[in-house]
Write an enzyme that holds these catalytic residues in place. Structure first.
Site, PDB file in Angstrom:
ATOM      1  N   THR A   9      20.537  32.933  48.199  1.00 17.60           N
ATOM      2  CA  THR A   9      21.692  33.205  49.055  1.00 17.60           C
ATOM      3  C   THR A   9      21.196  33.557  50.449  1.00 17.60           C
ATOM      4  O   THR A   9      20.081  34.061  50.607  1.00 17.60           O
ATOM      5  CB  THR A   9      22.535  34.379  48.502  1.00 17.60           C
ATOM      6  N   LYS A  14      25.062  40.300  49.229  1.00 15.19           N
ATOM      7  CA  LYS A  14      25.292  39.749  47.885  1.00 15.19           C
ATOM      8  C   LYS A  14      24.110  40.076  46.977  1.00 15.19           C
ATOM      9  O   LYS A  14      24.283  40.455  45.828  1.00 15.19           O
ATOM     10  CB  LYS A  14      25.433  38.228  47.947  1.00 15.19           C
ATOM     11  N   ASP A  66      29.333  31.592  45.003  1.00 14.80           N
ATOM     12  CA  ASP A  66      30.234  31.329  46.111  1.00 14.80           C
ATOM     13  C   ASP A  66      31.454  32.222  45.932  1.00 14.80           C
ATOM     14  O   ASP A  66      31.988  32.342  44.831  1.00 14.80           O
ATOM     15  CB  ASP A  66      30.638  29.855  46.159  1.00 14.80           C
ATOM     16  N   SER A  67      31.863  32.855  47.023  1.00 17.75           N
ATOM     17  CA  SER A  67      32.965  33.809  46.951  1.00 17.75           C
ATOM     18  C   SER A  67      34.018  33.478  47.989  1.00 17.75           C
ATOM     19  O   SER A  67      33.726  32.840  48.998  1.00 17.75           O
ATOM     20  CB  SER A  67      32.460  35.235  47.209  1.00 17.75           C
ATOM     21  N   GLY A 141      31.537  42.228  54.855  1.00 18.41           N
ATOM     22  CA  GLY A 141      32.545  41.168  54.968  1.00 18.41           C
ATOM     23  C   GLY A 141      33.967  41.716  55.078  1.00 18.41           C
ATOM     24  O   GLY A 141      34.266  42.548  55.943  1.00 18.41           O
ATOM     25  N   LYS A 163      32.673  49.848  43.798  1.00 14.29           N
ATOM     26  CA  LYS A 163      32.995  48.431  44.023  1.00 14.29           C
ATOM     27  C   LYS A 163      32.359  47.566  42.934  1.00 14.29           C
ATOM     28  O   LYS A 163      33.016  46.715  42.340  1.00 14.29           O
ATOM     29  CB  LYS A 163      32.518  47.979  45.409  1.00 14.29           C
ATOM     30  N   HIS A 168      35.066  41.418  41.636  1.00 10.30           N
ATOM     31  CA  HIS A 168      34.885  40.007  41.329  1.00 10.30           C
ATOM     32  C   HIS A 168      33.414  39.691  41.047  1.00 10.30           C
ATOM     33  O   HIS A 168      33.077  39.051  40.081  1.00 10.30           O
ATOM     34  CB  HIS A 168      35.393  39.190  42.530  1.00 10.30           C
TER      35      HIS A 168
HETATM   36  P1  ITT Z   1      25.732  32.247  50.750  1.00 10.33           P
HETATM   37  O1  ITT Z   1      24.451  31.939  51.436  1.00 10.33           O
HETATM   38  O2  ITT Z   1      25.521  32.847  49.382  1.00 10.33           O
HETATM   39  O3  ITT Z   1      26.692  31.083  50.721  1.00 10.33           O
HETATM   40  P2  ITT Z   1      27.775  33.479  52.433  1.00 10.33           P
HETATM   41  O4  ITT Z   1      27.882  34.826  53.097  1.00 10.33           O
HETATM   42  O5  ITT Z   1      27.918  32.248  53.291  1.00 10.33           O
HETATM   43  O6  ITT Z   1      26.402  33.449  51.605  1.00 10.33           O
HETATM   44  P3  ITT Z   1      30.183  32.874  50.849  1.00 10.33           P
HETATM   45  O7  ITT Z   1      30.434  31.571  51.496  1.00 10.33           O
HETATM   46  O8  ITT Z   1      30.271  32.955  49.377  1.00 10.33           O
HETATM   47  O9  ITT Z   1      28.754  33.467  51.220  1.00 10.33           O
HETATM   48  O10 ITT Z   1      31.095  34.050  51.421  1.00 10.33           O
HETATM   49  C1  ITT Z   1      32.322  33.836  51.969  1.00 10.33           C
HETATM   50  C2  ITT Z   1      32.680  34.945  52.916  1.00 10.33           C
HETATM   51  O11 ITT Z   1      33.280  35.999  52.178  1.00 10.33           O
HETATM   52  C3  ITT Z   1      31.526  35.555  53.706  1.00 10.33           C
HETATM   53  O12 ITT Z   1      31.948  35.760  55.034  1.00 10.33           O
HETATM   54  C4  ITT Z   1      31.288  36.900  53.054  1.00 10.33           C
HETATM   55  O13 ITT Z   1      30.915  37.867  53.989  1.00 10.33           O
HETATM   56  C5  ITT Z   1      32.649  37.220  52.447  1.00 10.33           C
HETATM   57  N1  ITT Z   1      32.492  37.927  51.197  1.00 10.33           N
HETATM   58  C6  ITT Z   1      31.892  37.452  50.070  1.00 10.33           C
HETATM   59  N2  ITT Z   1      31.898  38.390  49.116  1.00 10.33           N
HETATM   60  C7  ITT Z   1      32.521  39.477  49.630  1.00 10.33           C
HETATM   61  C8  ITT Z   1      32.801  40.767  49.139  1.00 10.33           C
HETATM   62  O14 ITT Z   1      32.438  41.161  47.942  1.00 10.33           O
HETATM   63  N3  ITT Z   1      33.446  41.625  49.945  1.00 10.33           N
HETATM   64  C9  ITT Z   1      33.810  41.261  51.183  1.00 10.33           C
HETATM   65  N4  ITT Z   1      33.568  40.079  51.740  1.00 10.33           N
HETATM   66  C10 ITT Z   1      32.913  39.179  50.968  1.00 10.33           C
END
Ligand code: ITT
Length: 204
Positions: A9, A14, A66-67, A141, A163, A168
């Protein structure tokens, strides 16, 4: 020997959360910081699969995730576009876009696990509401604007550890940990290999 897996990641938060979630379950997580290509896709599952496919040969069990934040008042936006929305709109922009629309929301995480030629997906979800303004300094985030259902504090205001118990990410990684542990509690690394032909989804 403790089961060990690798999480790829670009997001150090994360990795920190996933480590804290897996440690009590006896699973050690190594991290590799790499931004994996994310195709335009309709679901987190598709993005997680694409991330796994792009990894190339890695020995042993490897995880990606992926979130997304899904806002009811914006018909599910930003969802799979959450990283982009966070970068461009930020919390204030998202709050403005939501204005007086319904504030129900949910966070969703899909963890992808590849072990040899096998792929498994594990999903976790947290329901809640979007606050009127950002509050709290914990998490990362969107945490300062997300109030989990049943409380009035945002994820960023919760005491450390809370948390991960309800999130999730906690749900998805705990499900992945069960698979990693297997029935004997041992991890059996499969052979390294490129994109697998056989795919099994265990999303639940
Ligand atoms: P990867 O390299 O793992 O893809 P990323 O930060 O780009 O890292 P995602 O696309 O999965 O990851 O994340 C989508 C957005 O949601 C990203 O801006 C994160 O900061 C936010 N996010 C993910 N999980 C979160 C959480 O538990 N709480 C708050 N914001 C979150």
């Amino acid at each position: 020997m403790a089961p060990t897996a690798l999480l790829v990641t670009s997001n150090r938060h994360k990795l920190e959360e996933a480590r804290a979630i897996l440690a009590p379950l006896g699973v050690r997580l190594r991290g590799r910081s790499r931004r994996l290509p994310e195709p335009q896709a309709d679901t987190l599952e598709e993005v997680a699969r694409a991330k796994l496919r792009s990894l190339g040969a890695i020995r042993g069990p490897v995880l990606v995730e992926d979130s997304g934040l899904f806002l009811e008042g914006l018909h599910g936006f930003p969802g799979v576009y959450s990283a982009y929305a966070f970068r461009t709109l930020g919390l204030d922009g998202l709050l403005r876009a939501l204005a007086d629309r319904p504030r129900e929301a949910r966070f969703r995480t899909v963890v992808g696990l590849r072990n040899g030629s096998r792929i498994h997906l594990f999903a976790g979800e947290l329901a809640g509401r979007i606050s009127r303004e950002p509050r709290g300094s914990g998490g990362f985030g969107f945490d300062p604007i997300f109030e989990p259902r049943g409380g009035s504090r945002t994820l960023a205001e919760l005491p450390p550890g809370t948390k991960n118990r309800i999130s999730h990410r906690g749900l998805a990684f705990r499900a992945a940990a069960r698979r990693l542990g297997g029935t004997s509690g041992e991890l059996r690394p499969g052979p390294p290999g490129p994109a697998p032909r056989r795919r099994r989804s265990a999303t639940h």
